[in-house]
Write a protein that holds these residues in place. Structure first.
Motif, mmCIF file in Angstrom:
data_model
loop_
_atom_site.group_PDB
_atom_site.id
_atom_site.type_symbol
_atom_site.label_atom_id
_atom_site.label_comp_id
_atom_site.label_asym_id
_atom_site.label_seq_id
_atom_site.Cartn_x
_atom_site.Cartn_y
_atom_site.Cartn_z
ATOM 1 N N MET A 57 31.044 -37.347 64.236
ATOM 2 C CA MET A 57 30.996 -37.139 65.739
ATOM 3 C C MET A 57 32.593 -36.579 66.665
ATOM 4 S SD MET A 57 27.893 -39.175 67.447
ATOM 5 C CE MET A 57 28.141 -38.377 68.843
ATOM 6 N N VAL A 58 33.619 -37.797 65.953
ATOM 7 C CA VAL A 58 35.068 -37.276 66.069
ATOM 8 C C VAL A 58 35.799 -36.065 66.035
ATOM 9 C CG1 VAL A 58 37.333 -38.251 66.060
ATOM 10 C CG2 VAL A 58 35.355 -39.458 65.919
ATOM 11 N N ALA A 59 35.276 -35.848 65.109
ATOM 12 C CA ALA A 59 35.619 -33.970 64.266
ATOM 13 C C ALA A 59 35.312 -33.548 65.605
ATOM 14 C CB ALA A 59 35.513 -34.313 63.152
ATOM 15 N N ASN A 60 34.003 -33.486 66.017
ATOM 16 C CA ASN A 60 33.151 -32.412 66.728
ATOM 17 C C ASN A 60 33.439 -32.625 68.138
ATOM 18 O OD1 ASN A 60 31.123 -31.635 65.264
ATOM 19 N ND2 ASN A 60 29.287 -32.746 65.515
ATOM 20 N N LEU A 61 33.999 -33.324 68.661
ATOM 21 C CA LEU A 61 35.215 -33.683 69.825
ATOM 22 C C LEU A 61 36.069 -33.126 69.664
ATOM 23 C CD1 LEU A 61 35.170 -35.333 72.347
ATOM 24 C CD2 LEU A 61 36.185 -36.871 71.285
ATOM 25 N N LEU A 62 37.531 -33.281 68.547
ATOM 26 C CA LEU A 62 38.713 -32.557 68.307
ATOM 27 C C LEU A 62 37.757 -31.499 68.446
ATOM 28 C CD1 LEU A 62 39.824 -34.770 65.221
ATOM 29 C CD2 LEU A 62 41.314 -34.219 67.272
ATOM 30 N N LEU A 63 36.656 -30.238 67.658
ATOM 31 C CA LEU A 63 36.501 -29.461 67.328
ATOM 32 C C LEU A 63 36.118 -28.784 69.182
ATOM 33 C CD1 LEU A 63 36.046 -27.107 65.604
ATOM 34 C CD2 LEU A 63 33.859 -27.210 65.967
#
Length: 159
Positions: A57-63
């Motif tokens: 979810m943090v990686a998706n937020l970064l994306l």
């Protein structure tokens, strides 16, 4: 002055590096999960899997920040009719991006809160920490609702 928007490019490149770090953390955690498969309890497995979901979810937020921010504030990413174009990118603007980010933060906060509830004990300090996590989580929810309402109330010409 208009060219100053390109000063943000190193910021987005730095976020891409952070994305690589998150991939490394995710792979390391998956290796740990698989390596300890015989010794893990159900609760430990659930906590580790929630940790993996949190990283995703943090990686998706970064994306969302990288692609949406670059598209909104630096330069267009000509992806019209490209099969890899994210569905949300076609209608992204600063307000939509804020609401999407707030929603993602609520999801991340929810995972942290769930992990806290699973790990809760009779210790007063743990209860106080969990109480503050609930208060912060509710503040995130109220903020996201406020951002969504503001986005709805703005004239369509500003979208």
């Amino acid at each position: 002055m208009f060219l100053s928007r390109w000063l943000q490019l190193p910021l987005y490149l730095g976020l891409i590096v952070a994305q690589v770090v998150y991939v490394w953390v995710f792979l390391k955690d998956v290796a740990h999960l698989v390596g300890d498969i015989g010794a893990l309890t159900e609760t430990t497995t659930m906590l580790m899997v929630l940790g993996l979901v949190d990283v995703v979810m943090v990686a998706n937020l970064l994306l969302m920040v990288i692609v949406g921010g670059y598209e909104t504030f630096v330069a267009r990413v000509n992806l019209k009719d490209h099969p890899d174009e994210p569905e949300w990118l076609s209608h992204v603007n600063a307000n939509v991006l804020k609401v999407k980010l707030a929603t993602a933060i609520i999801g991340i906060s929810s995972i942290h809160l769930l992990k806290s509830f699973i790990e809760i004990s009779g210790d007063t300090w743990v209860w106080q920490q969990t109480m503050w996590q609930v208060i912060v989580h509710v503040a995130f929810i109220v903020s996201a609702i406020a951002l969504a309402l503001i986005d709805r109330l703005l004239p369509k010409s500003q979208h």
